[in-house]
Design a protein around this motif. Sequence first.
Motif, PDB file in Angstrom:
ATOM      1  N   ARG A 231       0.828  -1.201   0.000  1.00 14.33           N
ATOM      2  CA  ARG A 231       0.000   0.000   0.000  1.00 14.33           C
ATOM      3  C   ARG A 231       0.867   1.259   0.000  1.00 14.33           C
ATOM      4  O   ARG A 231       0.588   2.223  -0.724  1.00 14.33           O
ATOM      5  N   CYS A 232       1.905   1.238   0.830  1.00 18.95           N
ATOM      6  CA  CYS A 232       2.791   2.408   0.904  1.00 18.95           C
ATOM      7  C   CYS A 232       3.468   2.668  -0.441  1.00 18.95           C
ATOM      8  O   CYS A 232       3.555   3.817  -0.892  1.00 18.95           O
ATOM      9  N   THR A 238       5.244   7.086   3.065  1.00 20.10           N
ATOM     10  CA  THR A 238       6.528   6.728   3.670  1.00 20.10           C
ATOM     11  C   THR A 238       6.322   5.565   4.630  1.00 20.10           C
ATOM     12  O   THR A 238       5.444   5.611   5.491  1.00 20.10           O
ATOM     13  N   TYR A 239       7.111   4.525   4.460  1.00 21.96           N
ATOM     14  CA  TYR A 239       7.045   3.337   5.313  1.00 21.96           C
ATOM     15  C   TYR A 239       8.101   3.476   6.415  1.00 21.96           C
ATOM     16  O   TYR A 239       9.293   3.637   6.126  1.00 21.96           O
ATOM     17  N   ASN A 240       7.666   3.425   7.654  1.00 24.55           N
ATOM     18  CA  ASN A 240       8.608   3.461   8.777  1.00 24.55           C
ATOM     19  C   ASN A 240       9.151   2.057   9.016  1.00 24.55           C
ATOM     20  O   ASN A 240       8.416   1.148   9.388  1.00 24.55           O
ATOM     21  N   ASN A 305      11.476   5.389   5.686  1.00 24.76           N
ATOM     22  CA  ASN A 305      12.091   6.105   6.795  1.00 24.76           C
ATOM     23  C   ASN A 305      12.622   5.062   7.765  1.00 24.76           C
ATOM     24  O   ASN A 305      11.850   4.380   8.440  1.00 24.76           O
ATOM     25  N   TYR A 306      13.951   4.931   7.808  1.00 26.67           N
ATOM     26  CA  TYR A 306      14.530   3.905   8.674  1.00 26.67           C
ATOM     27  C   TYR A 306      14.647   4.406  10.110  1.00 26.67           C
ATOM     28  O   TYR A 306      15.197   5.478  10.371  1.00 26.67           O
ATOM     29  N   VAL A 354      -4.159   4.494  -4.692  1.00 32.25           N
ATOM     30  CA  VAL A 354      -3.573   5.311  -5.753  1.00 32.25           C
ATOM     31  C   VAL A 354      -2.724   6.403  -5.122  1.00 32.25           C
ATOM     32  O   VAL A 354      -2.945   6.814  -3.984  1.00 32.25           O
ATOM     33  N   PRO A 355      -1.726   6.900  -5.862  1.00 31.97           N
ATOM     34  CA  PRO A 355      -0.851   7.946  -5.314  1.00 31.97           C
ATOM     35  C   PRO A 355      -1.657   9.167  -4.883  1.00 31.97           C
ATOM     36  O   PRO A 355      -2.595   9.591  -5.575  1.00 31.97           O
TER      37      PRO A 355
END
Length: 357
Positions: A231-232, A238-240, A305-306, A354-355
């Motif tokens: 989904r991200c 942004t995926y954490n 985002n790490y 969608v974006p």
Amino acid sequence: MSVALVTGSGGLIGSEAARHFAALGLDVVGIDNDMRRYFFGADGSTAWSLERLGADLGGSYTHFSVDIRDRDGLEQIFKKYGSDIAVVIHSAAQPSHDWAAKEPYTDFDVNAGGTLNMLENTRRHAIDAPFIHCSTNKVYGDRPNSLPLVELETRYELPEDHPFHAGITEEMSIDESLHSVFGASKVAADVMVQEYGRYFDMKTACFRGGTLTGPAHSAAELHGFLAYLMRCVMEGRTYNLFGYKGKMVRDAIHSHDVLTAFEAFFREPRSAQVYNLGGGRHSNTSHIEAFRIAEQITGREAQINYVDKARTGDHQWYVSSMARFEEHYPNWKITYDVPMILREIYEANVDKWVPTA
């Protein structure tokens, strides 16, 4: 009338169970009050899934918006259907480490108390019905992190000569490890399901799931790893990514393969069984590897985002051994791997995720 009683019927496994057992010719009674919205907000809501379920199954599906903590409410349902209940699939739960720490009472009352409510009602009103419980590999706590892992380019891995290289078996201890509040409440439920099997001679099974996944997941950050990852990427969110350099490994099993395993147990039930349930060596991935697959499928670059600190109690490497289940049910076979799962999630949500920019 033969009834399949399904808790959490709007969730990933519950909705798949409703469809699967309806296709076998059973009437399905679903119990779900959309607690996922309370846990995870709008992303986690199962309202869309429940609406679709009712439309697709029509008269073969009856829904009750009842909380599994509501003993009186549950008892009325069990009294109504009684011995017509042919199987109970208990998939309702609070499923998040992080959320459980915010409201330990709610987490325990849902996971442990709710499971006891379901077991006791099954014993009183439908004792011959196989009871299938969706447990979790988190009952092992962080013990898997004590394994002698080797760091590779994109993942952590076990040496090939290690006894658990083919997958972690049910012999792993659940003691003397950090479980998280969620893991502890699921341990309580797991042990109670076993106890009802032994003490009351009921047909019960705890399926200790790894990453259970599929396109029906209401993907939210705190629960739904592969679906939320996809989904991200699709939406440009942004995926954490928490800890372990993104190299932590999960085995993933598609909800279809979960339900064929449940059907096998339903047809030939046993008492007080415990089975690890996951993709095993056939279907596993690190986070880094999953992002690469998702990028290839979507043609979009992942935004990551790490966060250096890993989630408390999170597994660094977990691959399930299905050997015990396969010994008991040799005709069962896994059919999906991670690329197939991610592509199906993409195709099912291409018009919805969608974006945003």
